[in-house]
Design a protein around this motif. Sequence first.
Motif, PDB file in Angstrom:
ATOM      1  N   GLU A 114       1.128  -1.153   0.033  1.00  0.00           N
ATOM      2  CA  GLU A 114      -0.031   0.181   0.246  1.00  0.00           C
ATOM      3  C   GLU A 114       1.141   1.331  -0.032  1.00  0.00           C
ATOM      4  O   GLU A 114       2.066   1.240   0.553  1.00  0.00           O
ATOM      5  N   PHE A 115       0.922   2.388  -1.039  1.00  0.00           N
ATOM      6  CA  PHE A 115       1.437   3.142  -1.525  1.00  0.00           C
ATOM      7  C   PHE A 115       0.700   3.862  -0.394  1.00  0.00           C
ATOM      8  O   PHE A 115      -0.809   4.665  -0.431  1.00  0.00           O
ATOM      9  N   ASN A 116       1.850   4.394   0.546  1.00  0.00           N
ATOM     10  CA  ASN A 116       0.407   6.130   1.907  1.00  0.00           C
ATOM     11  C   ASN A 116       1.797   7.276   1.281  1.00  0.00           C
ATOM     12  O   ASN A 116       2.535   7.188   2.076  1.00  0.00           O
ATOM     13  N   LYS A 117       0.955   8.126   0.353  1.00  0.00           N
ATOM     14  CA  LYS A 117       1.801   9.101   0.210  1.00  0.00           C
ATOM     15  C   LYS A 117       1.769  10.465   1.694  1.00  0.00           C
ATOM     16  O   LYS A 117       3.452  10.501   1.327  1.00  0.00           O
ATOM     17  N   SER A 118       0.994   9.987   2.255  1.00  0.00           N
ATOM     18  CA  SER A 118       1.246  11.996   3.563  1.00  0.00           C
ATOM     19  C   SER A 118       2.714  10.633   4.315  1.00  0.00           C
ATOM     20  O   SER A 118       2.702  11.775   5.514  1.00  0.00           O
ATOM     21  N   GLN A 119       2.625   9.304   4.400  1.00  0.00           N
ATOM     22  CA  GLN A 119       3.429   8.934   5.377  1.00  0.00           C
ATOM     23  C   GLN A 119       5.290   8.204   5.067  1.00  0.00           C
ATOM     24  O   GLN A 119       6.118   7.583   5.290  1.00  0.00           O
ATOM     25  N   THR A 120       4.806   9.012   3.724  1.00  0.00           N
ATOM     26  CA  THR A 120       5.853   8.467   2.739  1.00  0.00           C
ATOM     27  C   THR A 120       5.978   7.115   2.860  1.00  0.00           C
ATOM     28  O   THR A 120       7.680   6.120   2.672  1.00  0.00           O
ATOM     29  N   SER A 121       5.698   6.427   2.713  1.00  0.00           N
ATOM     30  CA  SER A 121       5.493   4.558   3.098  1.00  0.00           C
ATOM     31  C   SER A 121       5.139   3.414   1.903  1.00  0.00           C
ATOM     32  O   SER A 121       4.342   4.112   1.463  1.00  0.00           O
ATOM     33  N   PHE A 122       5.769   2.695   2.065  1.00  0.00           N
ATOM     34  CA  PHE A 122       5.164   1.709   0.573  1.00  0.00           C
ATOM     35  C   PHE A 122       5.480  -0.304   1.854  1.00  0.00           C
ATOM     36  O   PHE A 122       6.794  -0.173   0.894  1.00  0.00           O
ATOM     37  N   HIS A 123       4.151  -0.480   2.128  1.00  0.00           N
ATOM     38  CA  HIS A 123       4.787  -1.876   3.384  1.00  0.00           C
ATOM     39  C   HIS A 123       4.244  -2.895   2.062  1.00  0.00           C
ATOM     40  O   HIS A 123       3.217  -2.882   1.524  1.00  0.00           O
ATOM     41  N   LEU A 124       4.866  -3.469   2.129  1.00  0.00           N
ATOM     42  CA  LEU A 124       4.609  -5.025   2.047  1.00  0.00           C
ATOM     43  C   LEU A 124       3.934  -6.158   2.482  1.00  0.00           C
ATOM     44  O   LEU A 124       4.693  -6.303   3.920  1.00  0.00           O
ATOM     45  N   ARG A 125       2.840  -6.717   2.421  1.00  0.00           N
ATOM     46  CA  ARG A 125       1.975  -7.520   3.455  1.00  0.00           C
ATOM     47  C   ARG A 125       1.811  -8.943   2.761  1.00  0.00           C
ATOM     48  O   ARG A 125       2.024  -8.589   1.232  1.00  0.00           O
ATOM     49  N   LYS A 126       1.899  -9.703   4.107  1.00  0.00           N
ATOM     50  CA  LYS A 126       0.973 -10.670   3.316  1.00  0.00           C
ATOM     51  C   LYS A 126       0.181 -11.678   3.860  1.00  0.00           C
ATOM     52  O   LYS A 126       0.732 -11.540   5.375  1.00  0.00           O
ATOM     53  N   PRO A 127      -1.160 -11.956   3.574  1.00  0.00           N
ATOM     54  CA  PRO A 127      -2.161 -12.786   5.423  1.00  0.00           C
ATOM     55  C   PRO A 127      -2.044 -14.358   5.914  1.00  0.00           C
ATOM     56  O   PRO A 127      -1.718 -13.881   6.610  1.00  0.00           O
ATOM     57  N   SER A 128      -0.666 -14.784   5.462  1.00  0.00           N
ATOM     58  CA  SER A 128      -0.916 -16.093   5.107  1.00  0.00           C
ATOM     59  C   SER A 128       0.686 -16.625   4.555  1.00  0.00           C
ATOM     60  O   SER A 128       0.881 -16.633   3.544  1.00  0.00           O
ATOM     61  N   VAL A 129       2.134 -16.729   5.046  1.00  0.00           N
ATOM     62  CA  VAL A 129       2.987 -17.118   4.592  1.00  0.00           C
ATOM     63  C   VAL A 129       3.144 -18.434   4.571  1.00  0.00           C
ATOM     64  O   VAL A 129       2.850 -18.422   5.172  1.00  0.00           O
ATOM     65  N   HIS A 130       4.330 -19.288   3.348  1.00  0.00           N
ATOM     66  CA  HIS A 130       4.702 -20.125   3.319  1.00  0.00           C
ATOM     67  C   HIS A 130       6.330 -20.371   3.395  1.00  0.00           C
ATOM     68  O   HIS A 130       7.258 -19.447   3.647  1.00  0.00           O
ATOM     69  N   ILE A 131       6.493 -20.809   3.601  1.00  0.00           N
ATOM     70  CA  ILE A 131       8.081 -21.625   3.559  1.00  0.00           C
ATOM     71  C   ILE A 131       8.656 -21.050   2.838  1.00  0.00           C
ATOM     72  O   ILE A 131       9.617 -20.336   3.094  1.00  0.00           O
ATOM     73  N   SER A 132       7.950 -21.282   1.947  1.00  0.00           N
ATOM     74  CA  SER A 132       8.312 -21.094   0.228  1.00  0.00           C
ATOM     75  C   SER A 132       9.146 -19.741   0.418  1.00  0.00           C
ATOM     76  O   SER A 132       9.387 -18.803  -0.403  1.00  0.00           O
ATOM     77  N   ASP A 133       7.956 -18.935   1.040  1.00  0.00           N
ATOM     78  CA  ASP A 133       7.978 -17.023   1.261  1.00  0.00           C
ATOM     79  C   ASP A 133       9.303 -16.980   1.723  1.00  0.00           C
ATOM     80  O   ASP A 133       9.988 -15.422   1.900  1.00  0.00           O
TER      81      ASP A 133
END
Lengths: 112, 115
Positions: free
Chosen positions: A66-85
């Motif tokens: 999600e791009f957040n211009k006011s916070q100058t952030s671009f955090h990466l998310r995944k709801p459920s990770v796997h070993i392969s990540d």
Amino acid sequence: AQSVTQLDSQVPVFEEAPVELRCNYSSSVSVYLFWYVQYPNQGLQLLLKYLSGSTLVKGINGFEAEFNKSQTSFHLRKPSVHISDTAEYFCAVSRRNTPLVFGKGTRLSVIA
Amino acid sequence: GAGVSQSPSNKVTEKGKDVELRCDPISGHTALYWYRQSLGQGLEFLIYFQGNSAPDKSGLPSDRFSAERTGGSVSTLTIQRTQQEDSAVYLCASSLAAGGGQPQHFGDGTRLSIL
């Protein structure tokens, strides 16, 4: 000059748990934002990119950012990770006529 | 289509020798980049080309390092009189253009070991 800060150098997380990898950038003008993944002994692979439009960007392997211009952030998310990540993740930023500037990377370790 | 190709994939050489690393970008990509990645470290930018010109050579660590690109295609990174601290993975990437939201496409790198 633009720069990218990845706030966590290492993130351990249990399998099937959610994860967020944080990225902040510094730039006073419009930017393009990217996340790359690097698996062991391989080059970097593009996960997703934000150029314009919707601030929620979906990428490969179930990741989104999600791009957040006011916070100058671009955090990466995944709801459920796997070993392969398990891999190294790099955030990057560029402007109209400049190459990408990469952060130092975050090592994601998924624990079974 | 073919991706970015780097050769050799592995190179072991003695300290003091010269080495040449090759990068073959994706066809039609005008921009080409070289990075260095030391063990457990992030990406260290070395140099990039737009066509055959190198607008930014600021990342080259010393005058032992040089790079060229011919015909707007293949690039060679040369390290003269190698030192042990040159041991690293050297990554090459290419893009349609530098900037403008164009993503970079990476090769698998050359793993250089200096004995």
